[in-house]
Scaffold this active site. Structure first.
Site, PDB file in Angstrom:
ATOM      1  CD  GLU A  31      -2.816  -1.262   2.379  1.00 47.62           C
ATOM      2  OE1 GLU A  31      -2.295  -1.837   3.365  1.00 47.62           O
ATOM      3  OE2 GLU A  31      -3.963  -0.784   2.386  1.00 47.62           O
ATOM      4  CD  GLU A  37      -3.602  -6.223   3.726  1.00 48.83           C
ATOM      5  OE1 GLU A  37      -3.556  -6.900   2.667  1.00 48.83           O
ATOM      6  OE2 GLU A  37      -2.987  -5.149   3.870  1.00 48.83           O
TER       7      GLU A  37
HETATM    8  C1  3H9 Z   1      -1.375  -5.121   6.967  1.00 45.73           C
HETATM    9  O1  3H9 Z   1      -0.385  -4.741   6.416  1.00 45.73           O
HETATM   10  C2  3H9 Z   1      -2.592  -4.275   7.174  1.00 45.73           C
HETATM   11  C3  3H9 Z   1      -2.506  -2.969   6.427  1.00 45.73           C
HETATM   12  O2  3H9 Z   1      -3.528  -2.905   5.458  1.00 45.73           O
HETATM   13  C4  3H9 Z   1      -2.555  -1.754   7.320  1.00 45.73           C
HETATM   14  C5  3H9 Z   1      -3.823  -1.605   8.139  1.00 45.73           C
HETATM   15  C6  3H9 Z   1      -3.939  -0.297   8.833  1.00 45.73           C
HETATM   16  N1  3H9 Z   1       4.159  -7.958  11.537  1.00 45.73           N
HETATM   17  O3  3H9 Z   1       7.587 -15.484   8.543  1.00 45.73           O
HETATM   18  P1  3H9 Z   1       8.957 -15.331   9.065  1.00 45.73           P
HETATM   19  C7  3H9 Z   1       7.769 -11.546  12.028  1.00 45.73           C
HETATM   20  S1  3H9 Z   1      -1.492  -6.689   7.572  1.00 45.73           S
HETATM   21  C8  3H9 Z   1       4.831  -8.357  12.616  1.00 45.73           C
HETATM   22  O4  3H9 Z   1       9.522 -16.393   9.922  1.00 45.73           O
HETATM   23  P2  3H9 Z   1       9.979 -15.474   6.372  1.00 45.73           P
HETATM   24  C9  3H9 Z   1       7.447 -12.998  12.304  1.00 45.73           C
HETATM   25  O5  3H9 Z   1       6.514 -13.102  13.355  1.00 45.73           O
HETATM   26  C10 3H9 Z   1       0.074  -7.421   7.249  1.00 45.73           C
HETATM   27  N2  3H9 Z   1       5.734  -9.339  12.607  1.00 45.73           N
HETATM   28  O6  3H9 Z   1      10.002 -14.990   7.885  1.00 45.73           O
HETATM   29  C11 3H9 Z   1       8.806 -13.534  12.665  1.00 45.73           C
HETATM   30  O7  3H9 Z   1       9.087 -13.141  13.996  1.00 45.73           O
HETATM   31  P3  3H9 Z   1       9.942 -14.084  14.958  1.00 45.73           P
HETATM   32  C12 3H9 Z   1       0.209  -7.855   5.841  1.00 45.73           C
HETATM   33  C13 3H9 Z   1       5.960  -9.937  11.437  1.00 45.73           C
HETATM   34  O8  3H9 Z   1      11.203 -14.943   5.736  1.00 45.73           O
HETATM   35  C14 3H9 Z   1       9.751 -12.749  11.752  1.00 45.73           C
HETATM   36  O9  3H9 Z   1       9.019 -11.565  11.394  1.00 45.73           O
HETATM   37  N3  3H9 Z   1       1.450  -8.601   5.729  1.00 45.73           N
HETATM   38  C15 3H9 Z   1       5.308  -9.568  10.275  1.00 45.73           C
HETATM   39  O10 3H9 Z   1       9.700 -16.929   6.294  1.00 45.73           O
HETATM   40  C16 3H9 Z   1      10.148 -13.480  10.498  1.00 45.73           C
HETATM   41  O11 3H9 Z   1       8.968 -13.949   9.844  1.00 45.73           O
HETATM   42  C17 3H9 Z   1       1.485  -9.925   5.885  1.00 45.73           C
HETATM   43  O12 3H9 Z   1       0.491 -10.582   6.102  1.00 45.73           O
HETATM   44  C18 3H9 Z   1       4.367  -8.534  10.339  1.00 45.73           C
HETATM   45  N4  3H9 Z   1       3.708  -8.099   9.263  1.00 45.73           N
HETATM   46  O13 3H9 Z   1       8.713 -14.772   5.714  1.00 45.73           O
HETATM   47  C19 3H9 Z   1       2.841 -10.552   5.756  1.00 45.73           C
HETATM   48  N5  3H9 Z   1       5.734 -10.347   9.259  1.00 45.73           N
HETATM   49  O14 3H9 Z   1      11.236 -14.294  14.263  1.00 45.73           O
HETATM   50  C20 3H9 Z   1       3.093 -11.495   6.900  1.00 45.73           C
HETATM   51  C21 3H9 Z   1       6.650 -11.165   9.786  1.00 45.73           C
HETATM   52  O15 3H9 Z   1      10.000 -13.332  16.221  1.00 45.73           O
HETATM   53  N6  3H9 Z   1       4.419 -12.033   6.876  1.00 45.73           N
HETATM   54  N7  3H9 Z   1       6.801 -10.927  11.102  1.00 45.73           N
HETATM   55  O16 3H9 Z   1       9.120 -15.332  15.063  1.00 45.73           O
HETATM   56  C22 3H9 Z   1       4.816 -12.997   6.009  1.00 45.73           C
HETATM   57  O17 3H9 Z   1       4.079 -13.442   5.150  1.00 45.73           O
HETATM   58  C23 3H9 Z   1       6.215 -13.519   6.162  1.00 45.73           C
HETATM   59  O18 3H9 Z   1       6.633 -13.242   7.482  1.00 45.73           O
HETATM   60  C24 3H9 Z   1       7.251 -12.916   5.195  1.00 45.73           C
HETATM   61  C25 3H9 Z   1       8.674 -13.384   5.590  1.00 45.73           C
HETATM   62  C26 3H9 Z   1       6.941 -13.410   3.768  1.00 45.73           C
HETATM   63  C27 3H9 Z   1       7.232 -11.423   5.217  1.00 45.73           C
END
Ligand code: 3H9
Length: 632
Positions: free
Chosen positions: A91, A111
């Site tokens: 975004e 989302e």
């Molecule tokens: C959003 O954006 C809403 C908006 O519209 C705004 C509204 C107002 N937040 O998965 P990994 C942490 S909603 C916080 O093992 P990878 C994860 O917990 C969001 N923490 O790595 C982990 O922590 P820990 C939309 C996050 O390389 C560490 O980072 N975005 C977030 O296998 C490593 O993560 C998503 O839905 C986060 N957003 O994969 C994306 N993301 O090491 C969600 C990650 O302490 N994330 N962490 O356990 C993913 O899909 C994967 O994490 C990503 C990396 C592909 C990014």
């Protein structure tokens, strides 16, 4: 230049948003700046809003307030994307005027997988870039697109390989040189073609499986309607209201819980700081049956060379032919190209000789579920593999500690309990025997990550986490209700109505009724169970009514058709068993069916925690949502 640097994945919390806001205002005020670049340090562009803020409270400035000065900037604003630009990250990119990406970058609005809708303008800007119909598809599936797809769709302007700051700066300079104007996305018109009742119904139908029992899609549609019908500012206000409302839903709270639970599950309590998982460059799988073949495929899919060991040429040939057949089916369905099939097949080397595993880092044993056989196989391979290698067993019911005792490396022996089909199912139960070392557990978790599975550690108790809860809780009640005279169709339909992917009787027939019987024979050697315990299934097994594979089990099947049909032989058999075991026939309501099959999961889950079989309650949720069809 605005560079976000918040490891590990540049999730945007209040401090990141405040930084963007302040620097965007400064760039606007700075007369020497002729363009603005937004890029990220580390492995990825902003991967989204910081999801943990949804649990602890969203800090100011809000996303839209931080993005407003970027979009309003009177100089061209460029976003340079690498890694995964997701949610609030994408975004942010859409609020910029121009977008350039690395060839390996992926981007999207996932989302819906968290039960929410975008709240940083995504539902209003995306349809302005790709049209409302394509935006609907992206928002309903949540699937990120590749840079190449994004370029074709008009989401980005260019693809360039190199350091994202360098490529972004070069692009910004080119824009300045040719006098490119600011190009706010919000000023574009929305193409509403195809965003009508028929188009919406079609998009919903396409995603029906993932959206079963869900409500977020209704919010998505309302937000897109606002984008089509209202001026940008009013549409944005509607999005904010809807996005905030989704955050309040049970659905969002549950999905966000599972998101963090899956990541938490990878953490091994008490793992000393210096302990590193072993690097897996080559693997061996023993046994080319359904399970072993599936595990070999999972490894090959992740690019790991694998030696597939069998005892006899005939079984090896059959196993490899089956793998090829499975890959060909996937290729035919368009899941990957014929070249990808060839690449994967080239990674799998069949052999009858353990000596061919002399250079592997891990062995996964997947032979028939028999203690003596498995011990013999483990002892033999133990002598053939290098001292550093991890030795894993795919057992689902035997004692890992006892299996490990057959080797000279019990600290390197671990259970890797795959679920069938092993190349598809996400769950990997990692079983720790009495002597399994922390390093071996860390390696097992690294294997799970490499295979893109979710690993959950369980202690070596009967059935570990999942099967114990299934057999002692859900399926036990199912069998008692069969004895009480409830037809399997009703039992399955009631729990499917609750949201389970498939009712227990269908699963039993699919997996093979005899499999459960074998597991229970092993169980009852180790532990006692109150009667009646699975007496219906255990009566079907000796009759050869083993489920789909024999044409009848709990249900009846017609040749070449997997549709379960009522089995006229079942009611008399069940009535007789009810009499033998003194179970009274009675009326059971659908509500009671659901309670009796779901509530025991809570009780047995609590026992498992109490006994230390699982590290944490959320691990149990991960087992059930990723391996047993429990609704996320
Ligand atoms: C959003 O954006 C809403 C908006 O519209 C705004 C509204 C107002 N937040 O998965 P990994 C942490 S909603 C916080 O093992 P990878 C994860 O917990 C969001 N923490 O790595 C982990 O922590 P820990 C939309 C996050 O390389 C560490 O980072 N975005 C977030 O296998 C490593 O993560 C998503 O839905 C986060 N957003 O994969 C994306 N993301 O090491 C969600 C990650 O302490 N994330 N962490 O356990 C993913 O899909 C994967 O994490 C990503 C990396 C592909 C990014």
């Amino acid at each position: 230049m605005i560079v976000v640097d918040r490891p590990p994945v540049n999730a945007a919390d209040g401090t990141v948003r405040a930084g963007i806001l302040e620097l965007a205002e400064r760039a606007q005020a700075d007369d020497s700046a002729r363009a603005v670049l937004v890029a990220c340090a580390g492995r990825t562009f902003i991967s989204g809003a910081d999801i943990s803020e949804f649990q602890t409270g969203v800090q100011k400035p809000l996303f839209n307030d931080a993005l407003e000065p970027l979009e309003s900037c009177t100089k061209p604003v460029v976003a340079s994307l690498h890694g995964t630009a997701l949610g609030g990250g994408f975004e942010t990119a859409m609020a910029c005027h121009y977008r350039i990406a690395q060839p390996s970058a992926r981007m999207g609005l996932p989302e819906i997988t968290l039960g929410i809708i975008p709240g940083a303008g995504g539902t209003q800007r995306l349809p302005r870039l790709v049209g409302a119909r394509a935006a609907l598809e992206m928002l309903l599936s949540g699937r990120p697109v590749t840079a190449a797809e994004a370029l074709e769709e008009g989401l980005i302007d260019e693809i360039a390989e190199g350091d994202p700051i360098e490529t972004g700066l070069a692009y910004a300079k080119r824009l300045v040189a040719k006098g490119a104007p600011p190009r706010p996305t919000r000023e574009r018109a929305v193409d509403a073609a195809g965003f009508d009742d028929a188009g919406i119904a079609e998009a919903l139908a396409k995603n029906a499986r993932a959206l079963r029992g869900r409500t977020t899609q209704e919010y998505v549609i309302k937000a897109l309607r606002a984008a089509v019908d209202l001026p940008f500012a009013e549409g944005l206000a509607v999005e904010t209201e809807l996005s905030n409302a989704t955050l309040e839903t049970t659905e969002a709270q549950a999905l966000i819980h599972v998101f963090f639970a899956e990541r938490e599950a990878a953490k091994i309590p008490g793992l000393p700081a210096g302990v590193k998982p072993l690097e897996i460059n080559k693997a061996a799988v023993i046994g080319a049956g359904t399970m072993g073949g599936g595990i070999a495929m999972a490894l090959a899919d992740s690019g790991v060379p694998v030696v597939l060991i069998e005892a006899e040429q005939e079984f090896l040939d059959r196993g490899i032919a089956k793998i090829k057949e499975n890959y060909d089916v996937s290729a035919k369905r368009g899941r990957f190209t014929p070249e990808a099939v060839a690449e994967r097949m080239a990674l799998i080397e069949g052999t009858l000789d353990n000596a061919d595993a002399a250079d592997v880092d891990v062995v996964i044993e997947a032979v028939f579920e028999d203690m003596d056989l498995k011990k013999r196989v483990l002892a033999a391979i133990d002598a053939a593999i290098p001292p550093h290698a991890v030795l894993a067993s795919n057992t689902s019911s035997l004692s890992l500690t006892e299996l490990a005792s057959a080797t000279k490396r019990p600290e390197k022996v671990v259970g890797l309990h795959f679920f069938s089909p092993a190349n598809v199912m996400r769950l990997l139960e990692i079983v720790r025997g009495e002597k399994t070392s922390q390093e071996t557990l860390a390696t097992a978790q690294a294997i799970a990550k490499k295979l893109r599975k979710v690993g959950v550690v369980a202690a070596d108790g009967f059935g570990f986490i999942g099967n114990r809860m299934m057999l002692d809780g859900q399926w036990r009640e199912n069998e008692v209700m069969l004895l009480e005279g409830v037809p399997p169709e009703r039992l399955d339909a009631a729990v499917e109505g609750f949201g389970m992917a498939m009712g227990p009787n269908k699963v039993n027939d699919m997996g093979g009724v005899d499999i459960g019987t074998k597991v229970r024979i092993e169980l009852l050697k180790r532990e006692k169970r109150a009667h009646p315990y699975h007496v219906v299934s255990d009566a079907l097994t000796p009759l050869g009514r083993l489920g789909q594979k024999t044409g009848q089990g709990i249900y009846r099947y017609e040749k070449g058709d997997r549709t379960p049909r009522p089995n006229p032989d079942l009611p008399p058999l069940v009535a007789k068993l009810a009499e033998v075991h003194g179970v009274a026939r009675r009326e059971v309501s659908d509500e009671e069916i659901v309670e009796r099959m779901i509530l025991p999961l809570i009780n047995i889950g609590a026992q498992i925690l109490d006994e230390g079989v699982a590290y944490r309650a959320s691990d149990i949720d991960v087992v059930w949502t990723s391996g047993y069809g429990f609704p996320r």
